[in-house]
Design a protein around this motif. Structure first.
Motif, short mmCIF file in Angstrom:
data_model
loop_
_atom_site.label_atom_id
_atom_site.label_comp_id
_atom_site.label_asym_id
_atom_site.label_seq_id
_atom_site.Cartn_x
_atom_site.Cartn_y
_atom_site.Cartn_z
N ASN A 1 56.84 27.50 86.38
CA ASN A 1 55.99 27.80 85.24
C ASN A 1 56.50 29.08 84.58
O ASN A 1 56.51 30.14 85.20
CB ASN A 1 54.54 27.96 85.72
CG ASN A 1 53.58 28.11 84.57
OD1 ASN A 1 53.77 28.97 83.71
ND2 ASN A 1 52.56 27.28 84.55
N ALA A 2 56.93 28.95 83.32
CA ALA A 2 57.52 30.10 82.63
C ALA A 2 56.47 31.15 82.27
O ALA A 2 56.79 32.32 82.06
CB ALA A 2 58.24 29.62 81.37
N THR A 3 55.21 30.75 82.17
CA THR A 3 54.15 31.69 81.81
C THR A 3 53.75 32.57 82.99
O THR A 3 53.64 33.79 82.87
CB THR A 3 52.92 30.92 81.28
OG1 THR A 3 53.34 30.06 80.23
CG2 THR A 3 51.87 31.89 80.75
N THR A 4 53.56 31.93 84.14
CA THR A 4 53.16 32.70 85.33
C THR A 4 54.38 33.28 86.04
O THR A 4 54.23 34.11 86.93
CB THR A 4 52.39 31.81 86.33
OG1 THR A 4 53.24 30.74 86.75
CG2 THR A 4 51.14 31.24 85.70
N ILE B 1 62.19 35.28 85.18
CA ILE B 1 61.94 34.09 84.34
C ILE B 1 61.37 34.55 82.99
O ILE B 1 60.38 35.27 82.95
CB ILE B 1 60.94 33.12 85.01
CG1 ILE B 1 61.58 32.47 86.25
CG2 ILE B 1 60.50 32.05 84.01
CD1 ILE B 1 60.62 31.57 87.03
N SER B 2 62.04 34.13 81.91
CA SER B 2 61.53 34.51 80.58
C SER B 2 61.19 33.30 79.73
O SER B 2 60.50 33.44 78.71
CB SER B 2 62.54 35.39 79.86
OG SER B 2 63.76 34.72 79.72
N CYS B 3 61.66 32.11 80.09
CA CYS B 3 61.37 30.93 79.27
C CYS B 3 61.61 29.66 80.07
O CYS B 3 62.04 29.71 81.22
CB CYS B 3 62.24 30.93 78.01
SG CYS B 3 64.00 30.72 78.36
N GLU B 4 61.34 28.52 79.44
CA GLU B 4 61.52 27.23 80.11
C GLU B 4 62.97 26.99 80.54
O GLU B 4 63.23 26.30 81.51
CB GLU B 4 61.09 26.08 79.18
CG GLU B 4 59.59 25.92 79.07
CD GLU B 4 58.91 25.63 80.40
OE1 GLU B 4 59.53 24.98 81.27
OE2 GLU B 4 57.77 26.08 80.58
N HIS B 5 63.89 27.57 79.78
CA HIS B 5 65.30 27.40 80.13
C HIS B 5 65.60 28.01 81.50
O HIS B 5 66.34 27.43 82.30
CB HIS B 5 66.19 28.03 79.06
CG HIS B 5 67.64 27.78 79.27
ND1 HIS B 5 68.25 26.62 78.88
CD2 HIS B 5 68.60 28.53 79.87
CE1 HIS B 5 69.53 26.67 79.23
NE2 HIS B 5 69.77 27.82 79.83
#
Ligand SMILES: [Cu+2]
Length: 68
Positions: A36-39, A11-15
């Motif tokens: 969650n794109a951050t975690t 996962i690298s972003c909201e997309h």
């Protein structure tokens, strides 16, 4: 209802999160997918006929394999 939180390093972003949600929600029995794109984690809630094996194999198929 079963629930699991999975780490998905790809996962690298909201997309990415949206893609995962869309694909997992197509599985029969999936009730809720939160990401969650951050975690780089997703939380999935499901009932039969969905299974954790099915969730993990789908993630692998769409190139977002879970590490746990
Ligand atoms: Cu992305």
């Amino acid at each position: 209802m079963e629930k699991i939180t999975l780490s998905i390093p790809a996962i690298s972003c909201e997309h990415c999160v949206m893609t995962i949600k869309r694909e997992l929600e197509e599985i029969k029995g999936i009730k809720e997918v939160e990401g969650n794109a951050t975690t780089k984690k997703i939380t999935v809630q499901w009932d039969l006929p969905a299974t954790v094996e099915k969730i993990k194999s789908t993630l692998k198929e769409i190139n977002y394999p879970a590490t746990d």
